[in-house]
Write a protein that holds these residues in place. Structure first.
Motif, short mmCIF file in Angstrom:
data_model
loop_
_atom_site.label_atom_id
_atom_site.label_comp_id
_atom_site.label_asym_id
_atom_site.label_seq_id
_atom_site.Cartn_x
_atom_site.Cartn_y
_atom_site.Cartn_z
N TYR A 42 47.20 26.51 -20.07
CA TYR A 42 45.57 26.23 -18.96
C TYR A 42 46.90 25.73 -18.03
N ASP A 43 46.02 26.66 -16.47
CA ASP A 43 46.22 26.18 -15.02
C ASP A 43 45.98 24.73 -14.88
N PRO A 44 46.47 24.59 -14.43
CA PRO A 44 46.30 22.64 -13.92
C PRO A 44 45.42 21.97 -12.76
N LYS A 45 45.41 23.81 -12.37
CA LYS A 45 44.65 23.57 -10.12
C LYS A 45 43.08 23.69 -10.80
N THR A 46 43.12 25.62 -12.18
CA THR A 46 41.72 25.76 -11.46
C THR A 46 41.06 25.67 -12.63
N ARG A 47 41.76 24.68 -13.99
CA ARG A 47 41.41 24.57 -15.13
C ARG A 47 41.24 25.98 -16.18
N GLU A 48 40.98 26.80 -15.49
CA GLU A 48 40.86 28.09 -17.13
C GLU A 48 41.97 28.36 -17.87
N ALA A 49 42.29 28.20 -19.06
CA ALA A 49 42.82 28.33 -19.79
C ALA A 49 42.24 29.71 -21.32
N ALA A 50 43.64 29.96 -21.89
CA ALA A 50 43.72 30.16 -23.27
C ALA A 50 44.06 30.07 -24.13
N ILE A 51 43.77 30.39 -25.41
CA ILE A 51 43.89 29.72 -26.98
C ILE A 51 44.53 30.79 -27.16
#
Length: 308
Positions: A42-51
């Motif tokens: 995940y991107d620590p700034k936007t909190r968007e993530a992939a599994i």
């Protein structure tokens, strides 16, 4: 395979490593019964993530499925307040069932795999006599990646690289300074993936691996499996390109293509099929979804006799 794509992936890794681009945060989960490492990136700034490469638990003796491994992933994502934008599969696994549809129901995100999944569906659709209702066009997935495709996880750029050989559809995902490479490579002390499944090819696997090993030495590699090499008493699933080039048991720098193919072919001839290959492939070629219920309302896994 286009070296322009590797050049771009190399630049992506370098810029991330040098701090010009955001660096992904990675949390890994290990399912010991299937020796599978799943990853949340995940991107620590936007909190968007992939599994990546999730696991649905399966008991072959009873035929029952459960979600303990996937629940641990779900709990982490909720606790970290992450937003899932991708459910990524590096390939159609033969050793564990994917939990991507279950996680997608809870968390969302596009389910994606390599575009060559259609070749896997064609071959195994015939082997398992899946019938005309089973689509062989990859439509069970939301997105099919091709070599060099770019995508985003928040503000972190990512690239899909086609790395066939273990199966025709294997993809590696370079996300910032990290690469998630599925079954192409194991830890340096264990070596490389087998290439004897239908559609596999040891020579193609060697070329895919050498392509990956042209990435910068500092690239973080996250693997899909670990089996504890002899003499090692702990599981491990993170290494680097540099470590692989220096000391991978099967394909370190200096090993020729012909040497690798001879070794891999002889080694594969001694290996048994994975314990869960029958349920895994039938479900994973469907995007992780169970086969349709039959007239009595029950779903079934087929076992073709004297075929594989």
């Amino acid at each position: 395979m286009n070296d322009v794509h590797i050049a771009h992936a190399t630049q992506l890794v370098k810029e991330t490593h040098e701090g010009a681009l955001p660096r992904p945060v990675i949390k890994s989960f290990f399912d010991e019964p299937t020796y599978t490492a799943s990853h949340v990136v995940y991107d620590p700034k936007t909190r968007e993530a992939a599994i990546i490469d999730s696991v649905l638990n399966y008991d072959p003796a009873s035929g029952r499925t459960s979600c303990e491994s996937a629940q641990a992933v779900l709990d982490f994502i909720k606790n970290e307040n992450l937003t899932i934008v991708w459910q990524l599969e590096t390939h159609a696994h033969a050793d564990h069932l994917s939990a991507a549809p279950w996680l997608q129901e809870q968390l969302g995100g596009k389910l994606a795999i390599g575009a060559e999944i259609t070749r896997v569906q064609e071959v195994f659709g015939k082997i398992f006599n899946a019938g005309t209702r089973f689509a062989r066009d990859g439509s069970q997935f939301d997105h099919l990646f091709r070599d060099g495709d770019r995508f985003m996880i928040g503000e972190i750029e990512a690239m899909a690289l086609h790395v066939p050989g273990h199966t025709p559809a294997d993809m590696a995902f370079v996300i910032g300074d990290a690469a998630f490479i599925g079954d192409t490579l194991f830890m340096p002390d264990f070596g490389t993936a087998r290439a004897d499944f239908p559609g596999g090819d040891a020579r193609q696997l060697y070329r895919s691996i050498r392509r990956l090993l042209s990435l910068p030495a500092e690239t973080r590699l996250f693997l899909c499996h670990d089996y504890k090499a002899p003499g090692r008493d702990f599981y491990a699933w993170e290494t680097t390109i540099g470590a692989q080039r220096e000391s991978n048991l099967h394909v370190h720098d200096g090993v020729s293509e012909d040497e690798f193919v001879e070794m891999r072919t002889k080694r594969d001839a001694t290996l048994s099929l994975p314990n869960l290959i029958m349920p895994s492939v039938q479900i994973n070629m469907r995007g992780g979804r169970l086969p349709e219920p039959e007239e009595n309302g029950t779903r079934y896994i087929k076992i073709p006799l004297d075929t594989l």
